[in-house]
Scaffold this motif. Structure first.
Motif, mmCIF file in Angstrom:
data_model
loop_
_atom_site.group_PDB
_atom_site.id
_atom_site.type_symbol
_atom_site.label_atom_id
_atom_site.label_comp_id
_atom_site.label_asym_id
_atom_site.label_seq_id
_atom_site.Cartn_x
_atom_site.Cartn_y
_atom_site.Cartn_z
ATOM 1 N N GLY A 108 -13.245 38.316 52.483
ATOM 2 C CA GLY A 108 -12.369 39.030 53.724
ATOM 3 C C GLY A 108 -12.411 40.302 53.715
ATOM 4 N N ALA A 109 -12.708 41.107 52.418
ATOM 5 C CA ALA A 109 -12.402 42.565 52.285
ATOM 6 C C ALA A 109 -13.601 43.453 51.746
ATOM 7 C CB ALA A 109 -11.011 42.595 51.619
ATOM 8 N N GLY A 110 -14.809 42.510 51.388
ATOM 9 C CA GLY A 110 -15.737 43.251 50.935
ATOM 10 C C GLY A 110 -16.031 43.318 49.685
ATOM 11 N N THR A 111 -16.859 44.173 49.113
ATOM 12 C CA THR A 111 -16.931 44.365 47.515
ATOM 13 C C THR A 111 -16.097 45.402 47.098
ATOM 14 O OG1 THR A 111 -19.350 43.505 47.926
ATOM 15 C CG2 THR A 111 -18.837 44.679 46.006
ATOM 16 N N LEU A 112 -15.295 45.174 46.069
ATOM 17 C CA LEU A 112 -14.858 46.394 45.373
ATOM 18 C C LEU A 112 -15.250 46.944 43.860
ATOM 19 C CD1 LEU A 112 -10.932 44.734 45.668
ATOM 20 C CD2 LEU A 112 -12.230 46.395 47.170
ATOM 21 N N ALA A 113 -14.879 47.910 43.682
ATOM 22 C CA ALA A 113 -15.619 48.372 42.402
ATOM 23 C C ALA A 113 -14.857 47.552 41.306
ATOM 24 C CB ALA A 113 -15.166 49.977 42.263
ATOM 25 N N ALA A 114 -15.725 47.353 40.352
ATOM 26 C CA ALA A 114 -15.447 46.230 38.943
ATOM 27 C C ALA A 114 -16.262 46.780 37.848
ATOM 28 C CB ALA A 114 -15.597 44.809 39.556
ATOM 29 N N TYR A 115 -15.892 46.517 36.779
ATOM 30 C CA TYR A 115 -16.627 46.609 35.488
ATOM 31 C C TYR A 115 -16.347 45.441 34.650
ATOM 32 C CZ TYR A 115 -18.520 51.244 34.821
ATOM 33 O OH TYR A 115 -19.268 52.415 34.935
ATOM 34 N N GLN A 116 -17.473 44.851 34.126
ATOM 35 C CA GLN A 116 -17.426 43.449 33.443
ATOM 36 C C GLN A 116 -17.399 44.253 31.823
ATOM 37 O OE1 GLN A 116 -20.909 40.688 33.205
ATOM 38 N NE2 GLN A 116 -19.282 39.467 34.211
ATOM 39 N N VAL A 117 -16.315 43.862 31.330
ATOM 40 C CA VAL A 117 -16.324 44.063 29.893
ATOM 41 C C VAL A 117 -16.157 42.921 28.987
ATOM 42 C CG1 VAL A 117 -14.391 45.250 28.345
ATOM 43 C CG2 VAL A 117 -14.545 45.925 30.633
ATOM 44 N N THR A 118 -17.230 43.033 27.954
ATOM 45 C CA THR A 118 -17.502 41.935 26.869
ATOM 46 C C THR A 118 -16.773 42.335 25.708
ATOM 47 O OG1 THR A 118 -19.553 41.699 27.896
ATOM 48 C CG2 THR A 118 -19.313 40.676 25.584
ATOM 49 N N LEU A 119 -16.002 41.544 25.131
ATOM 50 C CA LEU A 119 -15.241 41.810 23.836
ATOM 51 C C LEU A 119 -15.789 41.307 22.675
ATOM 52 C CD1 LEU A 119 -11.654 41.003 24.980
ATOM 53 C CD2 LEU A 119 -12.854 43.232 24.974
ATOM 54 N N ASN A 120 -15.921 41.849 21.363
ATOM 55 C CA ASN A 120 -16.178 41.168 20.255
ATOM 56 C C ASN A 120 -15.454 40.134 19.912
ATOM 57 O OD1 ASN A 120 -18.443 42.998 19.492
ATOM 58 N ND2 ASN A 120 -16.814 44.607 19.177
ATOM 59 N N PRO A 121 -15.921 39.074 19.312
ATOM 60 C CA PRO A 121 -14.625 37.931 18.822
ATOM 61 C C PRO A 121 -13.593 38.704 18.345
ATOM 62 C CG PRO A 121 -17.018 37.519 18.059
ATOM 63 C CD PRO A 121 -16.976 38.709 18.702
ATOM 64 N N LEU A 122 -12.468 38.142 18.969
ATOM 65 C CA LEU A 122 -11.127 38.603 18.264
ATOM 66 C C LEU A 122 -10.760 37.803 17.176
ATOM 67 C CD1 LEU A 122 -9.223 37.757 21.825
ATOM 68 C CD2 LEU A 122 -10.222 39.962 21.054
ATOM 69 N N GLU A 123 -9.728 38.604 16.482
ATOM 70 C CA GLU A 123 -9.047 37.993 15.331
ATOM 71 C C GLU A 123 -8.066 37.611 15.284
ATOM 72 O OE1 GLU A 123 -9.673 41.191 12.373
ATOM 73 O OE2 GLU A 123 -12.098 41.321 12.620
ATOM 74 N N ILE A 124 -7.971 36.552 16.109
ATOM 75 C CA ILE A 124 -6.350 35.842 16.309
ATOM 76 C C ILE A 124 -6.594 34.784 15.383
ATOM 77 C CG2 ILE A 124 -4.824 34.850 17.881
ATOM 78 C CD1 ILE A 124 -6.273 36.833 19.896
ATOM 79 N N ILE A 125 -5.338 34.609 14.609
ATOM 80 C CA ILE A 125 -5.128 33.483 13.793
ATOM 81 C C ILE A 125 -4.120 32.370 14.195
ATOM 82 C CG2 ILE A 125 -4.748 32.607 11.401
ATOM 83 C CD1 ILE A 125 -7.235 34.727 11.519
#
Length: 129
Positions: A108-125
């Motif tokens: 309903g509002a059209g296309t907005l500016a965006a970036y797709q950010v890919t992360l490296n694997p996280l180091e969460i234990i």
């Protein structure tokens, strides 16, 4: 035992909110809740890519974030808000792999500016409680 995906998702969402503080309007896994406010970014956390490279059962989990900014009337400054957010995440230690421009279709509002950010694997234990 809680799934590593759920543990990482919970930690990632809290980390994003903490790192961006007043620069973020929302962090969600529900794309319908992505409604950025002027001067802020909204983040959609996509379902992760899960790869099992060995037999030990511990996957590599790769997260992708969609950072969306602006409203139809404020697109002129939306790129600045997104780049500021990406720079802040990287400078505070989030393991950003790459960021590429995309569009976010807001119903309903059209296309907005965006970036797709890919992360490296996280180091969460995961810790047992």
């Amino acid at each position: 035992m809680t799934s590593m995906v759920i543990v990482q998702r919970t930690a990632l969402m809290a980390t994003l909110t903490d790192m961006l503080d007043d620069l973020v309007s929302s962090v969600s896994t529900d794309s319908a809740l992505v409604h950025p406010q002027p001067g802020k970014v909204a983040i959609y956390v996509e379902p992760p890519c899960v790869e099992y490279h060995t037999w030990d059962g511990v996957p590599d989990i790769t997260w992708t974030l969609d950072l969306v900014a602006g409203t139809p009337a404020t697109q002129a400054t939306a790129l600045d808000d997104i780049i500021d957010a990406i720079d802040q995440l990287a400078s505070k230690g989030l393991n950003v792999n790459k960021a590429q421009p995309v569009g976010w279709n807001l119903a309903g509002a059209g296309t907005l500016a965006a970036y797709q950010v890919t992360l490296n694997p996280l180091e969460i234990i995961e810790t047992e409680e």
